[in-house]
Write a protein that holds these residues in place. Sequence first.
Motif, PDB file in Angstrom:
ATOM      1  N   ALA A 141      -4.981  -1.542   9.931  1.00 21.35           N
ATOM      2  CA  ALA A 141      -3.904  -2.345   9.343  1.00 21.35           C
ATOM      3  C   ALA A 141      -4.077  -2.454   7.831  1.00 21.35           C
ATOM      4  CB  ALA A 141      -3.895  -3.732   9.977  1.00 21.35           C
ATOM      5  N   GLY A 142      -2.955  -2.366   7.128  1.00 20.51           N
ATOM      6  CA  GLY A 142      -2.939  -2.575   5.683  1.00 20.51           C
ATOM      7  C   GLY A 142      -3.274  -1.359   4.851  1.00 20.51           C
ATOM      8  N   VAL A 143      -3.583  -0.215   5.481  1.00 21.75           N
ATOM      9  CA  VAL A 143      -4.036   0.973   4.755  1.00 21.75           C
ATOM     10  C   VAL A 143      -2.938   2.033   4.730  1.00 21.75           C
ATOM     11  CG1 VAL A 143      -5.738   2.844   4.703  1.00 21.75           C
ATOM     12  CG2 VAL A 143      -6.435   0.533   5.372  1.00 21.75           C
ATOM     13  N   ALA A 144      -2.743   2.669   3.565  1.00 26.65           N
ATOM     14  CA  ALA A 144      -1.835   3.803   3.422  1.00 26.65           C
ATOM     15  C   ALA A 144      -2.650   5.033   3.047  1.00 26.65           C
ATOM     16  CB  ALA A 144      -0.784   3.524   2.350  1.00 26.65           C
ATOM     17  N   SER A 201       0.838  -1.197   0.000  1.00 28.59           N
ATOM     18  CA  SER A 201       0.000   0.000   0.000  1.00 28.59           C
ATOM     19  C   SER A 201       0.876   1.252   0.000  1.00 28.59           C
ATOM     20  CB  SER A 201      -0.930  -0.004   1.226  1.00 28.59           C
ATOM     21  OG  SER A 201      -1.837  -1.098   1.182  1.00 28.59           O
ATOM     22  N   GLU A 202       1.969   1.221   0.776  1.00 31.85           N
ATOM     23  CA  GLU A 202       2.892   2.367   0.815  1.00 31.85           C
ATOM     24  C   GLU A 202       3.548   2.568  -0.541  1.00 31.85           C
ATOM     25  OE1 GLU A 202       6.765   3.998   3.309  1.00 31.85           O
ATOM     26  OE2 GLU A 202       6.306   1.856   3.307  1.00 31.85           O
ATOM     27  N   THR A 203       3.973   1.490  -1.185  1.00 32.24           N
ATOM     28  CA  THR A 203       4.599   1.588  -2.497  1.00 32.24           C
ATOM     29  C   THR A 203       3.655   2.228  -3.506  1.00 32.24           C
ATOM     30  OG1 THR A 203       5.983  -0.354  -2.091  1.00 32.24           O
ATOM     31  CG2 THR A 203       5.617   0.260  -4.391  1.00 32.24           C
ATOM     32  N   LEU A 204       2.388   1.856  -3.442  1.00 35.30           N
ATOM     33  CA  LEU A 204       1.396   2.421  -4.347  1.00 35.30           C
ATOM     34  C   LEU A 204       1.168   3.905  -4.059  1.00 35.30           C
ATOM     35  CD1 LEU A 204      -1.077  -0.570  -4.241  1.00 35.30           C
ATOM     36  CD2 LEU A 204       0.184   0.205  -6.268  1.00 35.30           C
ATOM     37  N   ALA A 205       1.135   4.272  -2.768  1.00 29.45           N
ATOM     38  CA  ALA A 205       0.962   5.676  -2.410  1.00 29.45           C
ATOM     39  C   ALA A 205       2.138   6.510  -2.912  1.00 29.45           C
ATOM     40  CB  ALA A 205       0.824   5.815  -0.887  1.00 29.45           C
ATOM     41  N   ILE A 206       3.352   5.967  -2.793  1.00 24.65           N
ATOM     42  CA  ILE A 206       4.545   6.668  -3.278  1.00 24.65           C
ATOM     43  C   ILE A 206       4.504   6.802  -4.798  1.00 24.65           C
ATOM     44  CG2 ILE A 206       7.051   6.509  -3.524  1.00 24.65           C
ATOM     45  CD1 ILE A 206       7.095   5.156  -0.756  1.00 24.65           C
ATOM     46  N   SER A 207       4.076   5.733  -5.472  1.00 22.80           N
ATOM     47  CA  SER A 207       3.974   5.757  -6.931  1.00 22.80           C
ATOM     48  C   SER A 207       2.990   6.826  -7.384  1.00 22.80           C
ATOM     49  CB  SER A 207       3.550   4.384  -7.447  1.00 22.80           C
ATOM     50  OG  SER A 207       3.256   4.426  -8.831  1.00 22.80           O
ATOM     51  N   LEU A 208       1.837   6.904  -6.720  1.00 23.66           N
ATOM     52  CA  LEU A 208       0.841   7.913  -7.085  1.00 23.66           C
ATOM     53  C   LEU A 208       1.384   9.318  -6.813  1.00 23.66           C
ATOM     54  CD1 LEU A 208      -1.929   8.924  -7.916  1.00 23.66           C
ATOM     55  CD2 LEU A 208      -2.740   8.430  -5.597  1.00 23.66           C
ATOM     56  N   ARG A 209       2.000   9.500  -5.654  1.00 21.38           N
ATOM     57  CA  ARG A 209       2.568  10.813  -5.331  1.00 21.38           C
ATOM     58  C   ARG A 209       3.609  11.238  -6.363  1.00 21.38           C
ATOM     59  NH1 ARG A 209       5.612  11.383   0.321  1.00 21.38           N
ATOM     60  NH2 ARG A 209       7.084  10.060  -0.816  1.00 21.38           N
ATOM     61  N   PRO A 239      -4.402  -4.391  -1.313  1.00 23.48           N
ATOM     62  CA  PRO A 239      -3.837  -3.102  -0.937  1.00 23.48           C
ATOM     63  C   PRO A 239      -4.947  -2.048  -0.843  1.00 23.48           C
ATOM     64  CG  PRO A 239      -2.576  -4.105  -2.705  1.00 23.48           C
ATOM     65  CD  PRO A 239      -3.818  -4.929  -2.560  1.00 23.48           C
ATOM     66  N   ALA A 240      -4.797  -1.124   0.098  1.00 22.70           N
ATOM     67  CA  ALA A 240      -5.825  -0.120   0.328  1.00 22.70           C
ATOM     68  C   ALA A 240      -5.183   1.255   0.408  1.00 22.70           C
ATOM     69  CB  ALA A 240      -6.584  -0.437   1.617  1.00 22.70           C
ATOM     70  N   LEU A 241      -5.683   2.190  -0.385  1.00 22.02           N
ATOM     71  CA  LEU A 241      -5.097   3.520  -0.496  1.00 22.02           C
ATOM     72  C   LEU A 241      -6.167   4.577  -0.269  1.00 22.02           C
ATOM     73  CD1 LEU A 241      -2.778   5.426  -1.232  1.00 22.02           C
ATOM     74  CD2 LEU A 241      -3.281   4.996  -3.651  1.00 22.02           C
ATOM     75  N   TRP A 242      -5.916   5.441   0.714  1.00 18.38           N
ATOM     76  CA  TRP A 242      -6.847   6.515   1.049  1.00 18.38           C
ATOM     77  C   TRP A 242      -6.201   7.843   0.665  1.00 18.38           C
ATOM     78  CZ3 TRP A 242      -8.567   8.177   6.647  1.00 18.38           C
ATOM     79  CH2 TRP A 242      -9.717   8.971   6.560  1.00 18.38           C
ATOM     80  N   ILE A 243      -6.839   8.558  -0.252  1.00 18.75           N
ATOM     81  CA  ILE A 243      -6.365   9.878  -0.651  1.00 18.75           C
ATOM     82  C   ILE A 243      -7.200  10.913   0.093  1.00 18.75           C
ATOM     83  CG2 ILE A 243      -5.961  11.439  -2.592  1.00 18.75           C
ATOM     84  CD1 ILE A 243      -6.021   8.786  -4.311  1.00 18.75           C
ATOM     85  N   ARG A 244      -6.580  11.544   1.058  1.00 19.46           N
ATOM     86  CA  ARG A 244      -7.258  12.548   1.890  1.00 19.46           C
ATOM     87  C   ARG A 244      -6.755  13.922   1.510  1.00 19.46           C
ATOM     88  NH1 ARG A 244      -8.823  15.147   4.603  1.00 19.46           N
ATOM     89  NH2 ARG A 244      -8.475  15.036   6.845  1.00 19.46           N
ATOM     90  N   TRP A 245      -7.661  14.774   1.075  1.00 18.12           N
ATOM     91  CA  TRP A 245      -7.257  16.132   0.720  1.00 18.12           C
ATOM     92  C   TRP A 245      -7.950  17.116   1.654  1.00 18.12           C
ATOM     93  CZ3 TRP A 245     -10.828  19.707  -1.315  1.00 18.12           C
ATOM     94  CH2 TRP A 245     -12.058  19.182  -1.721  1.00 18.12           C
ATOM     95  N   HIS A 246      -7.250  18.177   1.950  1.00 17.99           N
ATOM     96  CA  HIS A 246      -7.731  19.263   2.792  1.00 17.99           C
ATOM     97  C   HIS A 246      -7.871  18.846   4.266  1.00 17.99           C
ATOM     98  CE1 HIS A 246      -9.177  23.324   3.211  1.00 17.99           C
ATOM     99  NE2 HIS A 246     -10.146  22.929   3.982  1.00 17.99           N
ATOM    100  N   LYS A 281     -14.342   0.765   4.918  1.00 18.78           N
ATOM    101  CA  LYS A 281     -14.261   0.036   3.653  1.00 18.78           C
ATOM    102  C   LYS A 281     -12.832  -0.403   3.340  1.00 18.78           C
ATOM    103  CE  LYS A 281     -16.628   3.328   1.525  1.00 18.78           C
ATOM    104  NZ  LYS A 281     -17.327   4.115   0.474  1.00 18.78           N
ATOM    105  N   LEU A 282     -11.887   0.507   3.538  1.00 17.90           N
ATOM    106  CA  LEU A 282     -10.494   0.170   3.260  1.00 17.90           C
ATOM    107  C   LEU A 282      -9.966  -0.877   4.239  1.00 17.90           C
ATOM    108  CD1 LEU A 282      -9.118   3.724   2.467  1.00 17.90           C
ATOM    109  CD2 LEU A 282      -9.627   1.884   0.839  1.00 17.90           C
ATOM    110  N   ARG A 283     -10.385  -0.779   5.494  1.00 21.44           N
ATOM    111  CA  ARG A 283      -9.980  -1.789   6.495  1.00 21.44           C
ATOM    112  C   ARG A 283     -10.402  -3.182   6.044  1.00 21.44           C
ATOM    113  NH1 ARG A 283     -13.922  -1.300  10.918  1.00 21.44           N
ATOM    114  NH2 ARG A 283     -15.105  -2.474   9.341  1.00 21.44           N
ATOM    115  N   ASP A 284     -11.660  -3.318   5.605  1.00 19.19           N
ATOM    116  CA  ASP A 284     -12.154  -4.642   5.218  1.00 19.19           C
ATOM    117  C   ASP A 284     -11.477  -5.148   3.957  1.00 19.19           C
ATOM    118  OD1 ASP A 284     -13.753  -4.404   7.398  1.00 19.19           O
ATOM    119  OD2 ASP A 284     -15.667  -4.532   6.342  1.00 19.19           O
TER     120      ASP A 284
END
Length: 211
Positions: A140-143, A11-19, A124-131, A114-117
């Motif tokens: 567990a398992g969420v970036a 999940s972290e790798t995917l978050a870094i890739s998106l960033r 992999p679970a990715l949460w994009i939080r803005w603002h 939802k991401l937890r489940d």
Amino acid sequence: MAHEPAETGESETLAISLRTYLSETCFSFTGLTGKQATQSITRAVVQWVGASGWRCRTEAQMRYIDPTRLKNGGCIAYWEPSWSAYLDLRVIRKDGPSIAVEIDRADESTAVDKLRDEALRGRPALWIRWHGALRTELPAGVARLHLPTRSSKAPLRYSLAPVAGTEAITLGPAVTLEARADALRRDQQRIAEEKRAAARPQEPGPIRCYR
């Protein structure tokens, strides 16, 4: 198809890739409403998915793990958790399990549940939080990738400076084998309950009384 427990590292790798993608494409916006900002971020994520050689579904149906129960909330009767839920995006890959993605302006949402489940199912679970400030602890398992925006008043509009590649990424712990096994057991209970509910005459939905 069964998957191995989701490692927070993926999940972290995917978050870094998106960033990195948002930084390289100089993603930004100015003077958008909340709805428009969410749509702009969603389009950018979909473009990242395509650039990665994957495809995605928007508003993809998912199932909570815990069996649903009819609860009484005074004048309101409601199912908790709900019978159906939807992910903002489900990313489909040929070389791995699908990725669950939620995009939110605030912590007060069902995204974490939802991401937890999905993470407990080995995805992999990715949460994009803005603002806004970040308050919610990650399961567990969420970036979580935070995109800090500025806002103006009267009328309320949001702006995001070009992504610099240093925006904060926060991680939950890794999913344990014990948590994975327990989730699978509860998931099977939920599936069995759904089958029983489908075989019964239709039950009343949420009831609301008016004074």
